[in-house]
Design a protein around this motif. Structure first.
Motif, PDB file in Angstrom:
ATOM      1  N   VAL A 183       0.886  -1.164   0.000  1.00 15.25           N
ATOM      2  CA  VAL A 183       0.000   0.000   0.000  1.00 15.25           C
ATOM      3  C   VAL A 183       0.923   1.212   0.000  1.00 15.25           C
ATOM      4  CG1 VAL A 183      -1.825   1.257   1.183  1.00 15.25           C
ATOM      5  CG2 VAL A 183      -1.790  -1.229   1.270  1.00 15.25           C
ATOM      6  N   THR A 184       1.137   1.773  -1.178  1.00 13.71           N
ATOM      7  CA  THR A 184       2.148   2.826  -1.294  1.00 13.71           C
ATOM      8  C   THR A 184       1.765   4.081  -0.536  1.00 13.71           C
ATOM      9  OG1 THR A 184       1.101   3.567  -3.352  1.00 13.71           O
ATOM     10  CG2 THR A 184       2.895   1.965  -3.542  1.00 13.71           C
ATOM     11  N   THR A 185       0.466   4.253  -0.265  1.00 20.48           N
ATOM     12  CA  THR A 185       0.039   5.456   0.458  1.00 20.48           C
ATOM     13  C   THR A 185      -0.100   5.214   1.946  1.00 20.48           C
ATOM     14  OG1 THR A 185      -2.269   4.889   0.011  1.00 20.48           O
ATOM     15  CG2 THR A 185      -1.182   6.375  -1.551  1.00 20.48           C
ATOM     16  N   ALA A 186       0.245   4.021   2.438  1.00 15.60           N
ATOM     17  CA  ALA A 186       0.076   3.718   3.854  1.00 15.60           C
ATOM     18  C   ALA A 186       0.859   4.698   4.718  1.00 15.60           C
ATOM     19  CB  ALA A 186       0.517   2.288   4.145  1.00 15.60           C
ATOM     20  N   ALA A 187       0.211   5.180   5.769  1.00 15.02           N
ATOM     21  CA  ALA A 187       0.842   6.157   6.650  1.00 15.02           C
ATOM     22  C   ALA A 187       1.807   5.478   7.608  1.00 15.02           C
ATOM     23  CB  ALA A 187      -0.231   6.912   7.424  1.00 15.02           C
ATOM     24  N   ASP A 188       2.851   6.205   7.981  1.00 19.46           N
ATOM     25  CA  ASP A 188       3.785   5.697   8.987  1.00 19.46           C
ATOM     26  C   ASP A 188       3.643   6.455  10.309  1.00 19.46           C
ATOM     27  OD1 ASP A 188       4.892   8.106   8.298  1.00 19.46           O
ATOM     28  OD2 ASP A 188       6.812   7.303   7.626  1.00 19.46           O
ATOM     29  N   GLY A 189       2.558   7.213  10.431  1.00 18.76           N
ATOM     30  CA  GLY A 189       2.224   7.921  11.661  1.00 18.76           C
ATOM     31  C   GLY A 189       0.762   8.340  11.604  1.00 18.76           C
ATOM     32  N   ILE A 190       0.025   8.089  12.680  1.00 21.99           N
ATOM     33  CA  ILE A 190      -1.419   8.365  12.699  1.00 21.99           C
ATOM     34  C   ILE A 190      -1.735   9.398  13.775  1.00 21.99           C
ATOM     35  CG2 ILE A 190      -3.735   7.377  12.916  1.00 21.99           C
ATOM     36  CD1 ILE A 190      -2.191   6.199  10.605  1.00 21.99           C
ATOM     37  N   ILE A 191      -2.553  10.390  13.388  1.00 20.77           N
ATOM     38  CA  ILE A 191      -3.076  11.369  14.347  1.00 20.77           C
ATOM     39  C   ILE A 191      -4.541  11.043  14.585  1.00 20.77           C
ATOM     40  CG2 ILE A 191      -3.443  13.809  14.854  1.00 20.77           C
ATOM     41  CD1 ILE A 191      -1.426  14.399  12.548  1.00 20.77           C
ATOM     42  N   LEU A 192      -4.890  10.778  15.842  1.00 20.96           N
ATOM     43  CA  LEU A 192      -6.289  10.560  16.193  1.00 20.96           C
ATOM     44  C   LEU A 192      -6.904  11.907  16.547  1.00 20.96           C
ATOM     45  CD1 LEU A 192      -6.740   7.361  18.410  1.00 20.96           C
ATOM     46  CD2 LEU A 192      -6.967   7.645  15.947  1.00 20.96           C
ATOM     47  N   GLY A 193      -7.901  12.312  15.800  1.00 17.75           N
ATOM     48  CA  GLY A 193      -8.547  13.596  16.056  1.00 17.75           C
ATOM     49  C   GLY A 193      -9.779  13.425  16.924  1.00 17.75           C
ATOM     50  N   ALA A 194      -9.711  13.914  18.148  1.00 19.40           N
ATOM     51  CA  ALA A 194     -10.817  13.774  19.098  1.00 19.40           C
ATOM     52  C   ALA A 194     -11.537  15.108  19.284  1.00 19.40           C
ATOM     53  CB  ALA A 194     -10.300  13.272  20.445  1.00 19.40           C
ATOM     54  N   VAL A 195     -12.755  15.027  19.812  1.00 18.83           N
ATOM     55  CA  VAL A 195     -13.564  16.213  20.119  1.00 18.83           C
ATOM     56  C   VAL A 195     -14.005  16.133  21.567  1.00 18.83           C
ATOM     57  CG1 VAL A 195     -15.676  17.468  19.583  1.00 18.83           C
ATOM     58  CG2 VAL A 195     -14.389  16.385  17.736  1.00 18.83           C
ATOM     59  N   GLY A 196     -13.800  17.228  22.319  1.00 20.22           N
ATOM     60  CA  GLY A 196     -14.236  17.231  23.712  1.00 20.22           C
ATOM     61  C   GLY A 196     -13.171  17.658  24.697  1.00 20.22           C
ATOM     62  N   GLY A 197     -12.095  18.252  24.206  1.00 21.94           N
ATOM     63  CA  GLY A 197     -11.079  18.770  25.111  1.00 21.94           C
ATOM     64  C   GLY A 197     -10.053  17.744  25.543  1.00 21.94           C
ATOM     65  N   GLU A 198      -9.307  18.101  26.589  1.00 23.76           N
ATOM     66  CA  GLU A 198      -8.187  17.279  27.040  1.00 23.76           C
ATOM     67  C   GLU A 198      -8.632  15.897  27.499  1.00 23.76           C
ATOM     68  OE1 GLU A 198      -4.454  16.088  27.506  1.00 23.76           O
ATOM     69  OE2 GLU A 198      -5.115  17.975  26.590  1.00 23.76           O
ATOM     70  N   GLU A 199      -9.776  15.805  28.168  1.00 27.34           N
ATOM     71  CA  GLU A 199     -10.260  14.502  28.621  1.00 27.34           C
ATOM     72  C   GLU A 199     -10.501  13.570  27.436  1.00 27.34           C
ATOM     73  OE1 GLU A 199     -13.898  12.539  31.311  1.00 27.34           O
ATOM     74  OE2 GLU A 199     -13.986  14.641  30.671  1.00 27.34           O
ATOM     75  N   ALA A 200     -11.059  14.126  26.361  1.00 33.12           N
ATOM     76  CA  ALA A 200     -11.311  13.328  25.164  1.00 33.12           C
ATOM     77  C   ALA A 200     -10.012  12.881  24.515  1.00 33.12           C
ATOM     78  CB  ALA A 200     -12.156  14.130  24.175  1.00 33.12           C
ATOM     79  N   VAL A 201      -9.012  13.759  24.508  1.00 35.33           N
ATOM     80  CA  VAL A 201      -7.718  13.410  23.923  1.00 35.33           C
ATOM     81  C   VAL A 201      -7.074  12.268  24.701  1.00 35.33           C
ATOM     82  CG1 VAL A 201      -5.361  14.244  23.486  1.00 35.33           C
ATOM     83  CG2 VAL A 201      -7.328  15.685  22.911  1.00 35.33           C
ATOM     84  N   GLN A 202      -7.148  12.318  26.015  1.00 34.85           N
ATOM     85  CA  GLN A 202      -6.565  11.255  26.839  1.00 34.85           C
ATOM     86  C   GLN A 202      -7.276   9.923  26.602  1.00 34.85           C
ATOM     87  OE1 GLN A 202      -6.549  12.527  30.924  1.00 34.85           O
ATOM     88  NE2 GLN A 202      -5.124  14.215  30.569  1.00 34.85           N
ATOM     89  N   ALA A 203      -8.601   9.957  26.507  1.00 33.46           N
ATOM     90  CA  ALA A 203      -9.357   8.734  26.249  1.00 33.46           C
ATOM     91  C   ALA A 203      -9.039   8.188  24.862  1.00 33.46           C
ATOM     92  CB  ALA A 203     -10.852   8.997  26.390  1.00 33.46           C
ATOM     93  N   ALA A 204      -8.907   9.088  23.889  1.00 29.14           N
ATOM     94  CA  ALA A 204      -8.559   8.650  22.534  1.00 29.14           C
ATOM     95  C   ALA A 204      -7.179   8.002  22.518  1.00 29.14           C
ATOM     96  CB  ALA A 204      -8.603   9.835  21.572  1.00 29.14           C
ATOM     97  N   GLY A 205      -6.293   8.486  23.383  1.00 27.61           N
ATOM     98  CA  GLY A 205      -4.950   7.925  23.443  1.00 27.61           C
ATOM     99  C   GLY A 205      -4.945   6.453  23.827  1.00 27.61           C
ATOM    100  N   ILE A 206      -5.925   6.043  24.651  1.00 26.09           N
ATOM    101  CA  ILE A 206      -6.018   4.628  25.037  1.00 26.09           C
ATOM    102  C   ILE A 206      -6.359   3.775  23.819  1.00 26.09           C
ATOM    103  CG2 ILE A 206      -7.254   2.967  26.476  1.00 26.09           C
ATOM    104  CD1 ILE A 206      -7.727   5.258  28.472  1.00 26.09           C
ATOM    105  N   THR A 207      -7.368   4.210  23.064  1.00 23.57           N
ATOM    106  CA  THR A 207      -7.700   3.497  21.834  1.00 23.57           C
ATOM    107  C   THR A 207      -6.553   3.593  20.839  1.00 23.57           C
ATOM    108  OG1 THR A 207     -10.065   3.927  22.162  1.00 23.57           O
ATOM    109  CG2 THR A 207      -9.366   3.325  19.946  1.00 23.57           C
ATOM    110  N   GLY A 208      -5.849   4.724  20.875  1.00 22.85           N
ATOM    111  CA  GLY A 208      -4.700   4.899  19.986  1.00 22.85           C
ATOM    112  C   GLY A 208      -3.621   3.864  20.216  1.00 22.85           C
ATOM    113  N   MET A 209      -3.392   3.467  21.466  1.00 24.12           N
ATOM    114  CA  MET A 209      -2.396   2.429  21.746  1.00 24.12           C
ATOM    115  C   MET A 209      -2.800   1.100  21.122  1.00 24.12           C
ATOM    116  SD  MET A 209      -1.067   3.137  25.639  1.00 24.12           S
ATOM    117  CE  MET A 209      -2.690   3.132  26.404  1.00 24.12           C
ATOM    118  N   LEU A 210      -4.105   0.812  21.155  1.00 26.83           N
ATOM    119  CA  LEU A 210      -4.593  -0.421  20.533  1.00 26.83           C
ATOM    120  C   LEU A 210      -4.441  -0.357  19.020  1.00 26.83           C
ATOM    121  CD1 LEU A 210      -7.883  -0.764  22.630  1.00 26.83           C
ATOM    122  CD2 LEU A 210      -5.735  -1.994  22.985  1.00 26.83           C
ATOM    123  N   LEU A 211      -4.690   0.817  18.453  1.00 25.37           N
ATOM    124  CA  LEU A 211      -4.530   0.987  17.006  1.00 25.37           C
ATOM    125  C   LEU A 211      -3.059   0.867  16.611  1.00 25.37           C
ATOM    126  CD1 LEU A 211      -5.820   1.667  14.269  1.00 25.37           C
ATOM    127  CD2 LEU A 211      -5.502   4.092  14.821  1.00 25.37           C
TER     128      LEU A 211
END
Length: 307
Positions: A183-211
């Motif tokens: 997959v020539t366009t495959a990313a080598d770094g992913i940004i998870l874009g969350a909505v809801g402030g810092e608490e949402a970013v921290q929660a997204a980070g947990i799912t981000g580790m699984l991803l």
């Protein structure tokens, strides 16, 4: 030929399979208990035809998983006509329950007066958003209807799976690492874009580790609703060696204007996947919140194994 009493002599007869005994027996399919509270999906954002289609597909998935489920949709910013408000949906559910009881009683049936919650309200949110949750809670209180409010859907392994699928659909991640196709366009770094402030970013980070475990690339969370947050995380990823980035919206869809996602991706200099939308796991997680709130079944939704 067959006779009215059964197949003709000599023809094979299909017999029902015996019920398999022991712990390997297949579980009986779960059905909604009689008189169970309604599942009310609380949908944020400005109502539109696309939002309604998404919400209807989510509740359709939930109904398919739990036959007999009374599932309804209430819009946080509804208009009480085309898009019924959450408050109106709760009041209507309570009126219908009372009417059913009164009809049964008038028919001479021995029925118990309904008690307990009228509904279980499940926010259509991947992660915490204190402002939206406060409004949902207020709408429930304003309805003066007994209703339980569940937590948001994430973090959860199924959301990591959904993010992986959305990235692969956009050509930004391998669909299956085991197959090793290019997959020539495959990313080598992913940004998870969350909505809801810092608490949402921290929660997204947990799912981000699984991803990150699924894709074997770094994943970092940032706030879509905070100026410069996505671009800042993009700079961090590039400084650590990632060159081809991708933005994965960690949201269902209605929570934010799609233009915000497009602008964030432009500022970060990367492509973006679609929001999670009505991915099947979303409907299953909504149902899991409902059944767990009622205690009628353990939370069944499990994440797929990491490849």
């Amino acid at each position: 030929m067959s006779s009215p009493t059964g197949p003709a002599s000599g023809l094979p007869v299909r017999m029902p399979r015996p019920r398999q005994p022991g712990r390997h027996r297949r579980p009986e399919p779960l059905a909604a208990p009689e008189g169970a509270p309604a599942l009310v999906l609380a949908v944020p954002g400005t109502p539109a035809a696309a939002t309604r289609s998404l919400a209807e597909e989510v509740v359709s998935i939930a109904r398919s998983e739990l036959p007999g489920l009374d599932a309804r949709i209430g819009y946080l910013d509804g208009d009480d006509s085309e898009f019924p408000t959450l408050q109106a949906v709760l009041i209507h559910a309570a009126d219908e329950r009372t009417a059913r009881y009164e009809q049964a009683k008038a028919a001479g049936m021995d029925v118990k007066e309904p008690d307990g919650p009228v509904a279980v309200v499940v926010p259509l949110l991947a992660g915490p958003d204190s402002a939206l949750l406060r409004r949902i809670r207020q709408a429930v209180m304003d309805s003066r209807i007994a209703a339980d409010l569940t937590d948001v859907l994430g973090p959860h392994p199924l959301l990591a799976e959904a993010l992986h699928v959305r990235l692969s659909e956009a050509g930004l991640a391998r669909a299956d690492r085991a197959r090793l196709f290019a997959v020539t366009t495959a990313a080598d770094g992913i940004i998870l874009g969350a909505v809801g402030g810092e608490e949402a970013v921290q929660a997204a980070g947990i799912t981000g580790m699984l991803l990150a475990a699924r894709l074997a690339v770094p994943v970092m969370a940032a706030a879509l609703d905070q100026d410069g947050s996505i671009a800042s995380i993009a700079d961090q990823l590039r400084s650590s060696g990632s060159q081809q980035l991708a933005l994965a919206p960690y949201l269902i869809g209605p929570e934010i204007d799609p233009a915000v996602i497009e602008e964030a991706a432009r500022e970060a200099g990367c492509s973006a996947a679609e929001p999670l939308g009505p991915y099947p796991a979303i409907g299953k997680l909504v149902l899991a919140k409902y059944t767990t709130a009622l205690g009628i079944a353990p939370q069944q939704a499990q994440g797929a194994p990491v490849r």
